[in-house]
Design a protein around this motif. Sequence first.
Motif, short mmCIF file in Angstrom:
data_model
loop_
_atom_site.label_atom_id
_atom_site.label_comp_id
_atom_site.label_asym_id
_atom_site.label_seq_id
_atom_site.Cartn_x
_atom_site.Cartn_y
_atom_site.Cartn_z
N VAL A 164 -10.77 -13.02 33.26
CA VAL A 164 -11.63 -12.01 33.88
C VAL A 164 -11.02 -10.62 33.74
O VAL A 164 -11.72 -9.64 33.40
CB VAL A 164 -11.88 -12.35 35.37
N PRO B 198 -12.93 -16.77 39.81
CA PRO B 198 -13.31 -16.46 38.42
C PRO B 198 -14.40 -17.37 37.88
O PRO B 198 -15.24 -16.93 37.10
CB PRO B 198 -11.99 -16.63 37.64
N TYR C 202 -17.72 -16.03 39.15
CA TYR C 202 -18.15 -14.80 38.48
C TYR C 202 -18.58 -15.06 37.04
O TYR C 202 -19.53 -14.44 36.55
CB TYR C 202 -17.05 -13.73 38.53
N VAL C 203 -17.92 -15.98 36.37
CA VAL C 203 -18.31 -16.28 34.99
C VAL C 203 -19.68 -16.96 34.96
O VAL C 203 -20.54 -16.65 34.13
CB VAL C 203 -17.25 -17.18 34.31
N ILE D 84 -20.84 -11.10 31.86
CA ILE D 84 -19.63 -11.82 31.46
C ILE D 84 -19.99 -13.04 30.61
O ILE D 84 -19.32 -13.34 29.62
CB ILE D 84 -18.81 -12.23 32.69
N ARG D 85 -21.07 -13.75 30.98
CA ARG D 85 -21.49 -14.90 30.19
C ARG D 85 -21.85 -14.49 28.77
O ARG D 85 -21.50 -15.18 27.80
CB ARG D 85 -22.69 -15.59 30.85
N ILE E 261 -18.68 -13.76 26.76
CA ILE E 261 -17.96 -14.99 26.39
C ILE E 261 -18.67 -15.70 25.24
O ILE E 261 -18.03 -16.19 24.30
CB ILE E 261 -17.82 -15.92 27.61
#
Length: 326
Positions: free
Chosen positions: A52, A295, A298-299, A305-306, A309
Motif C-alpha cells: 500500500v 491493507p 483497502y485493496v 488501488i485495484r 494492481i
Amino acid sequence: MSTLNASFVQNMSIVRPEYFFIIGLSGIPYSSYYYIFLFITYFIAVIGNSIVLLIIALERSLHSPKYIGVFNLALADIGESNAVIPNMMKTFFFDSQYMSYNACLANMFFVNFFITLQSVTLVVLALDRFIAICLPLRYHALLNNTVMSLVFLAVWAFNTSLMALSTSLMTRLSICKSNVVHNFFCDYGPVLRLACNDNSINVFLANLSAALLLVAPFCIIVLSYMGIFFALSKITTWEARLKALKTCVSHLLLVGIFFLPVICLFIASAITSLTPNARVISVSLSFTLPPMLNPIIYVLNTAEIRVLIRKVLKNRIVPIRKNISK
C-alpha cells in the motif's frame, strides 16, 4: 536544605528492577502455535502495508488528502506490528522472557504510540469523508495535500510528546511489588500496578491519554457518520446515496476492526474478571489483526488501488506469455 535532603532520600529509595519477566500465555499446552499464528499475521501485515505504501508513493494519481491519510495509517500499522510481534517472538521462542528495564520502557512507548496513532488517523479519515460528502463544494478549499500533511505532522508531534511524557514518568515509580508483567509485551497498566509509591500522576496521565486518543476519537467518528447519514438522507435517489456511501465502506470496516475489540474487552472486563490468559489473547488479537486486515480491506474496496494492481499484473504477465509463446 531539609527539602533537598528529603528529595535526595526519596530519589535514592526508588527501586528499579534490572529486568521484567514477561509472562505471556501460561499453563496452555501448545501455546507456541498461537505465537506462530501471530507471526503469520505479522508477515501479512508488513507485506500488505508495504505494498500500500509503495502504490501510494509511486502513483501520482493517489497523491490526494485521502490517500495521505491511508499512507499514514499503513505506516502506523507497520510500526505497531514491528513494535509488538518481533519482540514477542524473541521472548517466547528463544526462552528470553526477561526484558531489561530500559527495553521495557522503549517497548511500552512504541506500542502505545502506534496504537494511538492508528486511532487518531481513523479520526482524520472520518473527517475527510465528512467534508467530502457533507461539504463537497468546499472540499478542496478545506482539505488539500498541504493541509493534510500539516495535520499529520501535528498528530505525530502531539502523540510523540504525550507518549514520551507518560513513559518517562514511569521512571519516578518504585517497582518493588514484583517484576512479573502479566501480558505478552511490556504493557503500561500491568507495570503501573507493580509500583509501591504514589502513582496517581501516572494513573491520571494514562486516563487522559485514553480519553484523548481512544475515547474522544471514537466519539468524533460516531458524530461524523451521524452527519454523513443525515446528509445522505437528503439525497433524493438511492443510486446517489449508495454511490456516496460506498466511499465510506472501507473506512467503516477499519473503524469496526480497530474499535470493536477494544470496546468488547472493556465491556468484558467490567462485567466479569478476565483470566490473565484470556486478557493476553484478547489484547494480542486486537493489536495484531487490524494491521493485517487494513491493507486487505483497502485493496478490495478501493477501485483506484485495484485498477493499479491489475495494470501492474497485466504488464508483468503479458511479457511472460509472449516469451512462452516464442
